[in-house]
Design an enzyme around this catalytic site. Structure first.
Site, mmCIF file in Angstrom:
data_model
loop_
_atom_site.group_PDB
_atom_site.id
_atom_site.type_symbol
_atom_site.label_atom_id
_atom_site.label_comp_id
_atom_site.label_asym_id
_atom_site.label_seq_id
_atom_site.Cartn_x
_atom_site.Cartn_y
_atom_site.Cartn_z
ATOM 1 N N GLU A 183 35.689 38.794 41.333
ATOM 2 C CA GLU A 183 36.211 37.412 41.309
ATOM 3 C C GLU A 183 35.314 36.476 40.500
ATOM 4 O OE1 GLU A 183 37.235 36.075 45.289
ATOM 5 O OE2 GLU A 183 38.948 37.452 45.337
ATOM 6 N N GLU A 213 42.085 43.859 46.198
ATOM 7 C CA GLU A 213 42.022 43.120 47.474
ATOM 8 C C GLU A 213 43.423 42.613 47.771
ATOM 9 O OE1 GLU A 213 38.986 40.139 48.123
ATOM 10 O OE2 GLU A 213 37.559 41.240 46.878
HETATM 11 O O1 AHR Z 1 37.751 39.920 51.349
HETATM 12 C C1 AHR Z 1 37.091 38.718 51.601
HETATM 13 C C2 AHR Z 1 36.678 38.006 50.327
HETATM 14 O O2 AHR Z 1 37.847 37.557 49.671
HETATM 15 C C3 AHR Z 1 35.990 38.836 49.288
HETATM 16 O O3 AHR Z 1 34.623 38.925 49.505
HETATM 17 C C4 AHR Z 1 36.266 38.089 48.031
HETATM 18 O O4 AHR Z 1 36.283 38.924 46.896
HETATM 19 C C5 AHR Z 1 37.602 37.416 48.290
HETATM 20 O O5 AHR Z 1 37.570 36.084 47.956
#
Ligand code: AHR
Length: 517
Positions: free
Chosen positions: A173, A292
Site C-alpha cells: 500500500e 487483501e
Molecule cells: O489488513 C489490515 C491492514 O489493512 C493492512 O496492514 C494494510 O495493508 C491495510 O490497510
C-alpha cells in the site's frame, strides 16, 4: 415467489482457478501472530509454540498461500530483527499499529509454520523505510543455497535448506499516507523496478507483485496503476488490489451489493494493465493479486491500535466479530474472485487469526470459527477447477453505494443489482460441478433453475446452506456454532436442469455429480 434462471455450458469457460486464489494473510498485527498462530505455553502448542488448535482450523479452512509479515507492518520491518537466537532479538516500536514488536517470531518460524500448515509462503519486502538492497539481502538469506554470508547465516540459524519462496510482494500500500514512507507512483515505480531487478538477478524463478492502489476509493486509483506499471511492466508478474467491504451505513441490501464493486475494480485494473501492454505492443499479461480482501468496518475507524497508550505487545486490536450478514457480503466477494479466475491468479483473505479473521482465539483458551469461515472454506474446498461462464436472469433491486469516507459526492446509486449472485466451477478431476449461490433478497425465497449444459444427466452430490434468521447473529467463544452450514433440502434434478429454493439472505453450495460424461 421470486425466480431466477441460469444457463452454463461445459464449453464456455472463464478460466482455471489458480491454487493461489485461495490464500490468506498473517501480519504482525494485534493477536494474529502472538496469541494467534503462535502461543508458546498454550495447552495445544507444540515445541515450536505453534498452536495446534489453530493449525487444525487452518487446515480445515484450507488456505493455499499465506502472505507475511504485512501489511502496514512490513513498511517499518527490519527482517534481520526476526532471525537468529531469540534471546538476542531486539524489541522494537511498531509504528504501523502502535505496538511493541518482540520479534520472537520471524521469517524462519513463519517458514516452519507454513510447512506445518501445508501452505505456500508469500513474503512482502519493506519498500517503505528500507529499499531494494534490503529486499535483495532478504531474498539471498531465504533462497540462496549457501556459500555466501547471508545464505550461510540462514544455515547457521538452523535452516540448512533454502526456503525457496516463490511469490514476493514489492512493499505494501505504498500509495497510502498511513504507510511508513509512502511514495508517489513515480517514486514507487522506480524503487519497485530496482528491487525487482536485484531480486530476480539472484533468483530468476521468483514471481513479483507490484503494489496497486490500496483501494478503489483512493483519489490516485487508476493513474497509480498506470504509472507504476509503466515503470515495472517488464519486471513483475502481478499488480495488487485491496478491498474491505463495509456496512458503516447499516444498510444491508447496499452492503451485499457492494461486493459487486470488486468485479468492477478487477475489470478496471485489467483494463489499465492491458492498456500499458498495448502501448508497448506487448503480449504479456499482468495478472492480479487480490492480496487483501475481507469485510472490515466495526474496528476500522476506531483505529484502536493507534490511540492506546503504552505500546502494548500483541494488543487485541481489529478483532472484528463477524455476523451473518458479513458472511453473505463475504460470500459475494468470493464469487467475484471466482468469476475472474482468468486474471485474478492470487488472492489473500485478510487476515487469518484474530485480526479481521475467520478464526478467533482466546489467549490461553479455545479457538473457534467466525461466520466468514464457511464461505471461504467452501470456496477453497470446492472452487478448484474451471470456472464456467454464467448467463443469469434474476430479479433485481436498486440500492446505493455509500462512500466509506462519508462523502455524499462519492456515493452513487446502484441500480439493477441481481438478487442472485453465483459462480459455477467444473471440478474436472472429481467429475463434479459446484454451484455457489448467494440470495441477496432479505425476505423472500429465490427459486433458481439452472441448466447445466454439456455434462449429460446430473445427480446430486451434496448441498448445504449458510443461513440464520437473525442477520446480526455471531459465533462467540460460548456459542461457537450459532452460525454453521446446514443441509440444503429440496434440490430437484431433471436431466441437465437443477431447481433449488434458496432461503432469504443465504449462501448456498450445490455439488452435482457429472461422472461418466
Ligand atoms: O489488513 C489490515 C491492514 O489493512 C493492512 O496492514 C494494510 O495493508 C491495510 O490497510
Amino acid at each position: 415467489m421470486k425466480e431466477a434462471h441460469v444457463i452454463v455450458d461445459r464449453d464456455f469457460v472463464i478460466g482455471d482457478t489458480d491454487p493461489r486464489l485461495f490464500g490468506a494473510f498473517v501480519e504482525h498485527l494485534g493477536r494474529c501472530v502472538y496469541g494467534g498462530i503462535y502461543e508458546p505455553g498454550h495447552p495445544t502448542a507444540d515445541e515450536r509454540g505453534f498452536r495446534g488448535d489453530v493449525l487444525a482450523l487452518v487446515r480445515e479452512l484450507a488456505p493455499t498461500i499465506i502472505r507475511y509479515p504485512g501489511g502496514n507492518f512490513v513498511s517499518g520491518y527490519n527482517w534481520e530483527d526476526g532471525v537468529g537466537p531469540v534471546e538476542k532479538r531486539p524489541r522494537r516500536l511498531d509504528l504501523a499499529w502502535m505496538s511493541t514488536e518482540p520479534n520472537t517470531f520471524g521469517t524462519n518460524e513463519f517458514m516452519d509454520w507454513c510447512r506445518a500448515a501445508d501452505v505456500e509462503p508469500m513474503l512482502a519486502v519493506n519498500l517503505g523505510t528500507r529499499g531494494p538492497d534490503d529486499a535483495r539481502r532478504l531474498l539471498e538469506y531465504c533462497n540462496f543455497p549457501g556459500g555466501t554470508e547471508l545464505s550461510d547465516l540462514r544455515r547457521a540459524h538452523g535452516w540448512e535448506k533454502p526456503h525457496g519462496v516463490k511469490f514476493w510482494c514489492l512493499g505494501n500500500e505504498m500509495d497510502g499516507p498511513w504507510q511508513m514512507e509512502m511514495k508517489t507512483a513515480t517514486e514507487y515505480g522506480r524503487i519497485a523496478t530496482e528491487a525487482a531487478k536485484l531480486m530476480k538477478w539472484i533468483d530468476p524463478t521468483i514471481e513479483l507483485a507490484a503494489c496497486g492502489s490500496s483501494s478503489r476509493n483512493m483519489p490516485t486509483f487508476g493513474s497509480w496503476e498506470d504509472t507504476v506499471l509503466e515503470h515495472c511492466f517488464d519486471h513483475v508478474e502481478f499488480i495488487s488490489l485491496h478491498t474491505y467491504l463495509n456496512n458503516y451505513a447499516d444498510d444491508t441490501p447496499s452492503f451485499l451489493a457492494s461486493a459487486d464493486l470488486m468485479d468492477s475494480f478487477i475489470e478496471e485494473v485489467v483494463a489499465i494493465a492491458d492498456a500499458v501492454a498495448a502501448r508497448r505492443r506487448s503480449t504479456k499479461r499482468i495478472m492480479l493479486s487480490f492480496d487483501e480482501w475481507n469485510v472490515w468496518y466495526r474496528t476500522r475507524r476506531k483505529n484502536e491500535g493507534r490511540t492506546k497508550l503504552g505500546w502494548p505487545v500483541a494488543p487485541p486490536i481489529l478483532e472484528e466479530v463477524y455476523d451473518m450478514q458479513d458472511a453473505l457480503a463475504f460470500g459475494g466477494a468470493c464469487l467475484s474472485l471466482l468469476n475472474h479466475a482468468d486474471r485474478v491468479k492470487s488472492a489473500c483473505l485478510a487476515q487469518l487469526v484474530n485480526a479481521i479473521a475467520p478464526i478467533m482465539t482466546e489467549t490461553g483458551g479455545p479457538a473457534w470459527r467466525q461466520s466468514i469461515f464457511y464461505p471461504f472454506r467452501d470456496m477453497s474446498r470446492f472452487g478448484r477447477g474451471r470456472v464456467l461462464q454464467t448467463r443469469v436472469s434474476s430479479p433485481v433491486y436498486t440500492t446505493v453505494y455509500y462512500d466509506p469516507r462519508g462523502t455524499s459526492e462519492l456515493s452513487f446509486p446502484m441500480p439493477d443489482v441481481p438478487y442472485l449472485k453465483l459462480a459455477v466451477v467444473d471440478n474436472l478431476d472429481e467429475g463434479t460441478v459446484t454451484l455457489f449461490a448467494l440470495n441477496r433478497n432479505l425476505t423472500e425465497t429465490l427459486t433458481v433453475e439452472t441448466q447445466v449444459r454439456g455434462f449429460g444427466a446430473l445427480s446430486l452430490g451434496e448441498a448445504h446452506e449458510l443461513h440464520h434468521g437473525d442477520l446480526k447473529a455471531t459465533n462467540t467463544k460460548d456459542r461457537p456454532d450459532e452460525i454453521k452450514p446446514a443441509s440444503l433440502e429440496g434440490v430437484e434434478i431433471t436431466g441437465d436442469r437443477v431447481r433449488v429454493r434458496l432461503a432469504p439472505a443465504s449462501w448456498n453450495v450445490i455439488r452435482l455429480s457429472a461422472r461418466g460424461n
